[in-house]
Design a protein around this motif. Sequence first.
Motif: not given
Length: 192
Positions: A8-14, A84-96, A107-112
Amino acid sequence: MSNSKPQKVLIQMSGAPGAGKSTMSMLLQRSIGGLIIDHDIIRSSLLEDYSDVAFDQVAKSAYRLQWAMADQALKQGLNVIIDSVCNYQEALDKGSALAERHGYTYWYVECRVESIALLDERLRARTPMRSQRTGVDCPPAGASRTGRGEEVLRQRIANPCRPEGNVVIVDTTAGSLVVGLEEVLRQIQSRN
Protein backbone atom coordinates in the motif's frame (compact mmCIF):
# COMPACT_ATOMS: atom_id res chain seq x y z
CA MET A 1 17.69 -6.96 0.46
CA SER A 2 14.75 -8.61 2.15
CA ASN A 3 12.16 -10.37 0.01
CA SER A 4 9.28 -8.79 1.94
CA LYS A 5 7.36 -6.39 -0.25
CA PRO A 6 6.08 -3.08 1.08
CA GLN A 7 2.32 -2.85 0.84
CA LYS A 8 0.00 0.00 0.00
CA VAL A 9 2.40 2.66 -1.22
CA LEU A 10 1.96 5.54 -3.63
CA ILE A 11 5.40 6.65 -4.84
CA GLN A 12 5.74 9.97 -6.56
CA MET A 13 8.92 10.20 -8.59
CA SER A 14 10.66 13.52 -9.05
CA GLY A 15 13.78 14.89 -10.69
CA ALA A 16 15.03 16.70 -13.74
CA PRO A 17 14.48 15.32 -17.24
CA GLY A 18 17.21 12.73 -17.79
CA ALA A 19 17.79 12.07 -14.08
CA GLY A 20 16.63 8.43 -14.25
CA LYS A 21 13.03 8.61 -12.99
CA SER A 22 11.64 6.15 -15.54
CA THR A 23 14.44 3.65 -14.99
CA MET A 24 14.03 3.90 -11.20
CA SER A 25 10.26 3.54 -11.62
CA MET A 26 10.72 0.28 -13.52
CA LEU A 27 13.16 -1.04 -10.91
CA LEU A 28 10.75 -0.14 -8.12
CA GLN A 29 7.83 -1.76 -9.95
CA ARG A 30 9.79 -5.00 -10.28
CA SER A 31 10.43 -4.92 -6.52
CA ILE A 32 7.05 -3.85 -5.12
CA GLY A 33 4.64 -4.65 -7.96
CA GLY A 34 1.80 -2.36 -8.84
CA LEU A 35 1.34 0.11 -11.65
CA ILE A 36 3.62 2.75 -13.14
CA ILE A 37 1.74 5.80 -14.40
CA ASP A 38 4.10 7.46 -16.86
CA HIS A 39 3.17 11.09 -17.46
CA ASP A 40 5.25 11.29 -20.66
CA ILE A 41 3.41 8.35 -22.22
CA ILE A 42 0.05 9.94 -21.45
CA ARG A 43 1.09 13.38 -22.69
CA SER A 44 2.80 12.04 -25.82
CA SER A 45 -0.26 9.95 -26.69
CA LEU A 46 -2.53 12.98 -26.30
CA LEU A 47 -0.19 15.07 -28.45
CA GLU A 48 -0.36 12.42 -31.18
CA ASP A 49 -4.16 12.30 -31.09
CA TYR A 50 -4.82 16.01 -30.61
CA SER A 51 -2.19 17.80 -32.66
CA ASP A 52 -4.47 20.84 -32.95
CA VAL A 53 -4.56 21.36 -29.15
CA ALA A 54 -1.91 23.58 -27.50
CA PHE A 55 0.96 21.75 -25.78
CA ASP A 56 0.20 23.36 -22.41
CA GLN A 57 -3.46 22.32 -22.57
CA VAL A 58 -2.46 18.76 -23.41
CA ALA A 59 -0.10 18.80 -20.40
CA LYS A 60 -2.99 19.82 -18.11
CA SER A 61 -5.16 17.05 -19.53
CA ALA A 62 -2.33 14.56 -19.04
CA TYR A 63 -2.10 15.47 -15.37
CA ARG A 64 -5.86 15.04 -14.93
CA LEU A 65 -5.66 11.60 -16.57
CA GLN A 66 -2.62 10.69 -14.47
CA TRP A 67 -4.48 11.42 -11.23
CA ALA A 68 -7.65 9.66 -12.40
CA MET A 69 -5.62 6.56 -13.31
CA ALA A 70 -3.82 6.66 -9.95
CA ASP A 71 -7.14 6.95 -8.11
CA GLN A 72 -8.54 3.93 -9.98
CA ALA A 73 -5.40 1.84 -9.37
CA LEU A 74 -5.48 2.65 -5.65
CA LYS A 75 -9.16 1.65 -5.51
CA GLN A 76 -8.06 -1.71 -6.93
CA GLY A 77 -5.50 -2.10 -4.15
CA LEU A 78 -2.45 -1.69 -6.40
CA ASN A 79 0.77 0.05 -5.42
CA VAL A 80 1.24 3.07 -7.67
CA ILE A 81 4.40 4.74 -8.96
CA ILE A 82 3.79 8.11 -10.62
CA ASP A 83 6.60 8.87 -13.06
CA SER A 84 6.57 12.62 -13.66
CA VAL A 85 8.84 15.60 -13.07
CA CYS A 86 6.82 16.77 -10.02
CA ASN A 87 7.89 20.43 -9.93
CA TYR A 88 4.83 21.92 -8.28
CA GLN A 89 3.20 21.87 -4.86
CA GLU A 90 -0.10 20.96 -6.51
CA ALA A 91 1.36 17.61 -7.62
CA LEU A 92 2.59 16.86 -4.10
CA ASP A 93 -0.78 17.82 -2.64
CA LYS A 94 -2.72 15.65 -5.10
CA GLY A 95 -0.44 12.65 -4.57
CA SER A 96 -0.49 12.83 -0.78
CA ALA A 97 -4.27 13.43 -0.71
CA LEU A 98 -4.88 10.38 -2.93
CA ALA A 99 -2.67 8.22 -0.75
CA GLU A 100 -4.41 9.39 2.41
CA ARG A 101 -7.90 8.92 0.94
CA HIS A 102 -7.12 5.29 0.08
CA GLY A 103 -5.10 4.44 3.20
CA TYR A 104 -1.75 4.29 1.40
CA THR A 105 1.64 5.55 2.52
CA TYR A 106 2.86 8.43 0.35
CA TRP A 107 6.52 8.46 -0.69
CA TYR A 108 8.45 11.05 -2.67
CA VAL A 109 11.50 9.64 -4.47
CA GLU A 110 13.77 12.17 -6.12
CA CYS A 111 16.38 11.14 -8.68
CA ARG A 112 19.05 13.81 -8.41
CA VAL A 113 21.73 14.79 -10.91
CA GLU A 114 23.39 18.14 -10.37
CA SER A 115 25.45 18.15 -13.57
CA ILE A 116 23.58 19.98 -16.32
CA ALA A 117 26.11 18.61 -18.83
CA LEU A 118 25.30 15.03 -17.78
CA LEU A 119 21.55 15.67 -18.01
CA ASP A 120 22.05 17.14 -21.49
CA GLU A 121 24.13 14.14 -22.54
CA ARG A 122 21.43 11.73 -21.34
CA LEU A 123 18.63 13.68 -23.02
CA ARG A 124 20.49 13.74 -26.34
CA ALA A 125 21.28 10.00 -26.12
CA ARG A 126 17.71 8.77 -25.55
CA THR A 127 15.00 8.28 -28.12
CA PRO A 128 12.55 10.95 -26.98
CA MET A 129 8.80 10.71 -26.89
CA ARG A 130 6.89 13.57 -28.45
CA SER A 131 6.43 15.28 -25.08
CA GLN A 132 10.10 15.07 -24.02
CA ARG A 133 13.05 17.41 -24.33
CA THR A 134 15.79 16.40 -26.74
CA GLY A 135 18.39 18.41 -24.84
CA VAL A 136 18.59 20.76 -21.88
CA ASP A 137 17.90 23.79 -24.08
CA CYS A 138 15.69 21.89 -26.55
CA PRO A 139 12.06 21.84 -25.37
CA PRO A 140 9.58 19.43 -26.90
CA ALA A 141 8.11 20.48 -30.23
CA GLY A 142 5.11 22.70 -29.65
CA ALA A 143 6.00 23.64 -26.07
CA SER A 144 5.48 27.33 -25.35
CA ARG A 145 8.75 27.66 -23.45
CA THR A 146 11.83 28.06 -25.58
CA GLY A 147 15.47 28.17 -24.56
CA ARG A 148 16.38 28.90 -20.94
CA GLY A 149 16.35 25.18 -20.22
CA GLU A 150 19.65 25.27 -18.40
CA GLU A 151 18.59 28.23 -16.26
CA VAL A 152 15.25 26.63 -15.35
CA LEU A 153 16.88 23.27 -14.54
CA ARG A 154 19.51 24.92 -12.35
CA GLN A 155 16.76 26.71 -10.39
CA ARG A 156 14.71 23.52 -9.98
CA ILE A 157 17.73 21.48 -8.92
CA ALA A 158 18.71 24.16 -6.39
CA ASN A 159 15.14 24.60 -5.08
CA PRO A 160 13.14 21.41 -5.60
CA CYS A 161 9.52 21.22 -4.50
CA ARG A 162 9.51 18.51 -1.79
CA PRO A 163 7.00 17.34 0.79
CA GLU A 164 7.76 17.31 4.51
CA GLY A 165 7.98 13.57 5.20
CA ASN A 166 8.77 10.24 3.54
CA VAL A 167 11.38 11.66 1.18
CA VAL A 168 14.17 9.62 -0.41
CA ILE A 169 16.78 11.43 -2.51
CA VAL A 170 18.84 9.20 -4.78
CA ASP A 171 22.01 10.46 -6.43
CA THR A 172 21.73 9.05 -9.95
CA THR A 173 24.88 10.72 -11.30
CA ALA A 174 26.89 7.50 -11.45
CA GLY A 175 24.32 5.84 -13.70
CA SER A 176 23.80 2.68 -11.63
CA LEU A 177 20.44 2.86 -9.94
CA VAL A 178 20.76 -0.46 -8.08
CA VAL A 179 22.29 1.17 -4.99
CA GLY A 180 19.62 3.87 -5.11
CA LEU A 181 16.89 1.24 -5.46
CA GLU A 182 18.20 -0.60 -2.41
CA GLU A 183 18.13 2.64 -0.39
CA VAL A 184 14.57 3.45 -1.48
CA LEU A 185 13.37 -0.06 -0.61
CA ARG A 186 15.23 -0.01 2.72
CA GLN A 187 13.56 3.25 3.74
CA ILE A 188 10.10 2.17 2.60
CA GLN A 189 10.39 -1.18 4.37
CA SER A 190 11.65 0.45 7.56
CA ARG A 191 8.51 2.60 7.79
CA ASN A 192 5.90 0.02 6.72
